[in-house]
Design an enzyme around this catalytic site. Structure first.
Site, mmCIF file in Angstrom:
data_model
loop_
_atom_site.group_PDB
_atom_site.id
_atom_site.type_symbol
_atom_site.label_atom_id
_atom_site.label_comp_id
_atom_site.label_asym_id
_atom_site.label_seq_id
_atom_site.Cartn_x
_atom_site.Cartn_y
_atom_site.Cartn_z
ATOM 1 N N ARG A 63 0.899 -1.120 0.057
ATOM 2 C CA ARG A 63 -0.013 0.025 0.179
ATOM 3 C C ARG A 63 0.854 1.018 -0.041
ATOM 4 O O ARG A 63 1.768 1.345 0.849
ATOM 5 C CB ARG A 63 -1.023 0.163 1.202
ATOM 6 C CG ARG A 63 -1.631 1.333 1.462
ATOM 7 C CD ARG A 63 -2.900 1.274 2.015
ATOM 8 N NE ARG A 63 -3.371 2.507 2.615
ATOM 9 C CZ ARG A 63 -4.595 2.683 2.140
ATOM 10 N NH1 ARG A 63 -5.533 2.184 1.321
ATOM 11 N NH2 ARG A 63 -4.949 4.219 2.388
ATOM 12 N N HIS A 80 -6.079 2.442 -7.783
ATOM 13 C CA HIS A 80 -6.669 1.773 -6.478
ATOM 14 C C HIS A 80 -7.645 0.798 -6.897
ATOM 15 O O HIS A 80 -8.957 0.904 -6.973
ATOM 16 C CB HIS A 80 -7.444 2.925 -5.923
ATOM 17 C CG HIS A 80 -7.590 2.509 -4.200
ATOM 18 N ND1 HIS A 80 -7.474 1.441 -3.705
ATOM 19 C CD2 HIS A 80 -8.103 3.294 -3.193
ATOM 20 C CE1 HIS A 80 -7.694 1.371 -2.347
ATOM 21 N NE2 HIS A 80 -8.084 2.596 -2.175
ATOM 22 N N GLN A 119 -10.035 -0.977 -4.439
ATOM 23 C CA GLN A 119 -11.433 -0.102 -4.229
ATOM 24 C C GLN A 119 -12.509 -0.323 -5.548
ATOM 25 O O GLN A 119 -13.702 -0.412 -5.040
ATOM 26 C CB GLN A 119 -10.896 1.336 -4.165
ATOM 27 C CG GLN A 119 -11.888 2.293 -3.840
ATOM 28 C CD GLN A 119 -12.645 2.196 -2.580
ATOM 29 O OE1 GLN A 119 -12.151 1.932 -1.492
ATOM 30 N NE2 GLN A 119 -14.051 2.090 -2.484
ATOM 31 N N ASP A 157 -14.054 11.808 -4.567
ATOM 32 C CA ASP A 157 -12.972 11.617 -3.694
ATOM 33 C C ASP A 157 -12.604 12.573 -3.038
ATOM 34 O O ASP A 157 -12.734 13.846 -3.602
ATOM 35 C CB ASP A 157 -11.957 10.685 -4.583
ATOM 36 C CG ASP A 157 -11.037 9.979 -3.626
ATOM 37 O OD1 ASP A 157 -11.170 10.123 -2.440
ATOM 38 O OD2 ASP A 157 -9.947 9.303 -3.990
ATOM 39 N N CYS A 185 -15.081 6.886 -1.853
ATOM 40 C CA CYS A 185 -14.349 5.518 -1.332
ATOM 41 C C CYS A 185 -13.832 5.917 0.114
ATOM 42 O O CYS A 185 -13.504 4.916 0.586
ATOM 43 C CB CYS A 185 -13.004 5.394 -2.165
ATOM 44 S SG CYS A 185 -12.133 6.896 -2.299
ATOM 45 N N ARG A 212 -15.601 -3.774 0.746
ATOM 46 C CA ARG A 212 -14.269 -3.837 0.806
ATOM 47 C C ARG A 212 -13.773 -5.319 1.294
ATOM 48 O O ARG A 212 -12.946 -5.921 0.702
ATOM 49 C CB ARG A 212 -13.214 -2.936 1.341
ATOM 50 C CG ARG A 212 -13.644 -1.397 0.863
ATOM 51 C CD ARG A 212 -12.928 -1.213 -0.334
ATOM 52 N NE ARG A 212 -11.438 -1.726 -0.504
ATOM 53 C CZ ARG A 212 -10.523 -0.890 -0.039
ATOM 54 N NH1 ARG A 212 -10.491 0.212 0.239
ATOM 55 N NH2 ARG A 212 -9.313 -1.351 -0.098
HETATM 56 N N1 CP Z 1 -10.904 3.813 0.639
HETATM 57 C C1 CP Z 1 -9.659 3.533 1.199
HETATM 58 O O1 CP Z 1 -8.622 2.802 0.752
HETATM 59 O O2 CP Z 1 -9.807 3.494 2.619
HETATM 60 P P1 CP Z 1 -8.523 3.769 3.655
HETATM 61 O O3 CP Z 1 -7.469 4.559 3.198
HETATM 62 O O4 CP Z 1 -9.092 3.822 4.871
HETATM 63 O O5 CP Z 1 -7.972 2.486 3.413
#
Ligand code: CP
Length: 313
Positions: free
Chosen positions: A116, A143, A146, A233, A272, A300
């Site tokens: 990540r 992403h 997501q 977003d 998201c 998710r």
């Molecule tokens: N949407 C998302 O990736 O949430 P987080 O940043 O909380 O993992």
């Protein structure tokens, strides 16, 4: 192709998930059908121990609520184990190479690694040197997890994916890029409204245009007109917290009640998360009856379980 006419085989084989461009429409259907099965089981308290004996590393370079918790809980529910590795507590933070890290982590009995907040080149280099599947938990330009989860949510709520229209308002960021690829592969029309200079990458737009109509505009009204889904977003995603010019340019790209009124009457609002109420979206929209943001966040969990069960052997 219509997802509802597809017969899933629940078989994909061991592989990386770096970007949606690497997956065909049928392979995406496989993941969405698997998420549907896992969600159904979860709702009746059933779980399949498909990860028993497996440990997944979560190597995270930035803060996360949804991605981290949905993976940690999903792995437990599938009978597996996880190793949470904050990047800044590894030798990567002190300059150890991606290659050395990838080769070495593959030798400890891990079954997969979720990366990540690495950039695309780093994720590719990691995958090129890894003997175990690498899953992209967010990069600077994509992403994919997501958006797979979002496609599953849209399918649940609208009953189909093809011939819907999604409008994304705001920064042409990693989520916007993955929406273009994922939604166009599902034969959804995609419209992105961003201020000049903040549109998604042209190669992503070109790739998405091979599958469906992809409109890039600076007009919110043009993008949202006739949309089934309105998505936004945060203004600032993985970096640039102090970018006041960007914040100013994006300031009028806010999803309000008036913006939602331009979409179809049964349009849904998606984000998201995390949400900044009053910035990219009005509180009355994100907390209103058209919002499905909590379903999105919940999904998710089910989608991540599907990805691990299908791609990690
Ligand atoms: N949407 C998302 O990736 O949430 P987080 O940043 O909380 O993992």
């Amino acid at each position: 192709m219509d997802i509802n006419k597809y017969s899933p085989k629940f078989k994909l084989g061991k592989r990386n998930l770096l970007r949606l461009a690497d997956f065909s429409a049928e392979e995406i259907f496989e993941l969405l059908y698997a998420a549907k099965v896992f969600k159904k089981k979860f709702k009746v308290g059933e779980n399949s121990p498909v990860l028993r004996g497996k440990t997944i590393a979560l190597l995270f370079g930035n803060a996360s609520t949804r991605t981290r918790v949905s993976f940690e809980m999903g792995i437990r529910q599938l009978g597996g184990d996880y190793l949470f590795l904050p990047k800044n507590e590894t030798q990567l933070a002190r300059g150890e190479s991606i290659r050395d890290t990838a080769v070495m982590l593959g030798r400890y009995g891990l079954s997969a690694i979720v990366l990540r907040a690495f950039n695309d080149a780093q994720i590719q280099e990691f995958a090129d040197n890894s003997e175990i599947p690498v899953i992209n938990g967010i990069s600077d330009t994509t992403h994919p997890l997501q958006v797979l989860s979002d496609l599953f949510t849209i399918w649940e709520v609208k009953g189909r994916l093809d011939n819907l229209k999604i409008a994304y308002i705001g920064d042409g960021n990693n989520v916007a890029n993955s929406l273009i690829i994922g939604c166009s592969k599902m034969n959804m029309d995609v419209a992105i409204a961003s201020p000049h200079g903040y549109s998604p990458a042209q190669d992503t737009v070109d790739r998405g245009s091979q599958f469906s109509d992809v409109l890039i505009t600076d007009s919110i009204a043009e993008a949202v007109r006739g949309a089934d889904v309105v998505y936004t977003d945060v203004f600032i995603s993985m970096s640039g917290e102090d970018d006041e010019v960007k914040k100013q340019k994006l300031a009028r790209y806010r999803v309000t009640k008036e913006v939602m009124a331009l979409a179809k009457p049964d349009a849904v609002f998606m984000h998201c998360m995390p949400v900044h109420r009053g910035e990219e979206v009005a509180a009355e929209v994100v907390d209103g009856p058209q919002s499905i943001v909590y379903d999105q966040a919940e999904n998710r969990l089910h989608l991540n379980k599907a990805v691990l069960a299908m791609l990690v052997k």
